[in-house]
Design an enzyme around this catalytic site. Structure first.
Site, short mmCIF file in Angstrom:
data_model
loop_
_atom_site.label_atom_id
_atom_site.label_comp_id
_atom_site.label_asym_id
_atom_site.label_seq_id
_atom_site.Cartn_x
_atom_site.Cartn_y
_atom_site.Cartn_z
CB SER A 67 -39.26 28.64 -98.36
OG SER A 67 -38.79 29.20 -97.16
N GLY A 296 -39.35 34.56 -91.74
CA GLY A 296 -38.11 34.30 -92.49
C GLY A 296 -38.32 33.35 -93.65
CG ASP A 297 -39.78 29.48 -92.83
OD1 ASP A 297 -38.55 29.49 -92.69
OD2 ASP A 297 -40.57 28.89 -92.07
CB SER A 298 -42.90 34.56 -95.68
OG SER A 298 -43.76 33.72 -94.96
N GLY A 301 -39.01 32.54 -99.57
CA GLY A 301 -39.87 32.12 -100.67
C GLY A 301 -40.12 33.22 -101.68
#
Length: 344
Positions: A67, A296-298, A301
């Site tokens: 992220s 999900g991390d993207s 971020g």
């Protein structure tokens, strides 16, 4: 170049070691396709074996680090984002630091002299993959690192703090230290629920329950949200869970809690300022999808990048969906050469 990072992310830094392998490797180490495990002793030779093939790709990994890198990529001004966590004093730690710094992130790792840098073997066979993770030095993060002069300067200068639940298994006192600082200074503390086991296991849920009152934004996917809803007695209706979580106990009354539930290709649910809104992700043909692991991390971020600029929640979700769309077309959490999204 920004000298004082605006955003501080903290987590478990991992080096993803990605390679295509034959099924014999899976059989040798008892691994399965489309699965993710923590390495035990029998898996430790795996990392050396795949590295010696000479065909591996090194990609920075770990949820919060993903992220952080995506957020920095979206913002495009070097050192707007700082990332910290613990690595080993070894070659993989240097590879990880160099690769993350190359994305413009200000890297301020703690180094453990004994444990190796955490690594995740990403084994690919005909587009399917298996993840085998050894946390290594990531488990050794200590609050003393946050108390150094360098980190104190960064903490005092930052306006936004981001962490993912996995870090609560490592250093809950560090998490609470940053959360309390954010509440006292009316800064934004942003949290990703992460794995369901953090909610299901009483020992870890005590840590989650202690931290949540300090959280100004909470990210979750649909399965994590349902587990939380069941745990709290709120049921499994995502919109109800979002409302209940937004209205749950909160320390900093100057900020209302924003709850964001992603659902893959389905609408993202947001509870903010007393109402539910839904936002549709960008449609993408399945043959363009390379790797969903960092989706999900993207999103987090991209959302954080827009939020740090004071953009509307609609714009933040749009930024999150764009970032996720771009990253799932790459191998691991890596980026296309050009970013076409306008944060203005």
């Amino acid at each position: 170049m920004s000298t004082t990072p605006k955003i501080l992310c903290i987590g478990n830094p991992l080096l993803d070691i990605s390679t295509h392998v034959e099924m014999t490797i899976f059989e040798k180490y008892g691994l399965q396709l489309n699965n993710a495990i923590l390495a035990d002793e029998k898996h430790l030779p795996l990392y050396k074996e795949i590295i010696e093939t000479g065909t591996v790709e090194y990609i920075p990994g770990g949820a919060a680090q993903n992220s952080a890198r995506v957020c920095q990529w979206m913002l495009n001004t070097p050192h707007t984002v700082c990332y910290t966590g613990c690595v080993g004093k070894d070659a993989n730690g240097k590879i990880l630091a160099d690769a993350t710094a190359a994305n413009g992130v200000l890297v301020r790792y703690q180094e453990d002299p004994v444990e190796p840098t955490g690594a995740c073997a990403v084994l690919i066979n005909k587009k399917e993959r298996s993840l085998c993770t050894s946390l290594g030095a990531a488990n050794k993060f200590n609050i003393s690192h946050l108390q150094t002069d360098v980190m104190q300067s960064i903490i005092k200068g930052a306006d936004f703090f981001y962490m993912v639940g996995y870090f609560l298994t490592v250093s809950p006192d560090s998490a609470m230290y940053l959360a309390k600082h954010a509440a006292e200074q009316n800064k934004a503390f942003i949290y990703g629920l992460a794995a369901p086991f953090l909610i299901q296991v009483p020992f870890f849920f005590e840590r989650v329950s202690a931290l949540l009152p300090y959280c100004d934004i909470v990210f979750s996917n649909e399965s994590e949200a349902e587990v939380l809803g069941t745990k709290m007695g709120w049921g499994t209706d995502l919109k109800v869970i979002a409302e209940k979580l937004a209205q749950w106990e909160k320390v900093n009354s100057k900020r209302s809690r924003i709850v964001v539930f992603t659902q893959g290709a389905d609408s993202t649910i947001v509870y903010d300022q007393g109402k539910i809104s839904t936002y549709q992700p960008i449609k993408l043909d399945s043959d363009k999808i390379v790797d969903l692991n960092a989706a999900g991390d993207s999103f987090s971020g991209g959302f954080l990048a827009a939020y740090s600029l004071g953009k509307s929640i609609e714009k933040c979700c749009e930024a999150g969906h764009y970032a996720a769309m771009e990253i799932i077309q790459q191998n691991g959490c890596s980026f296309p050469s050009k970013r076409s999204f306008d944060l203005e």
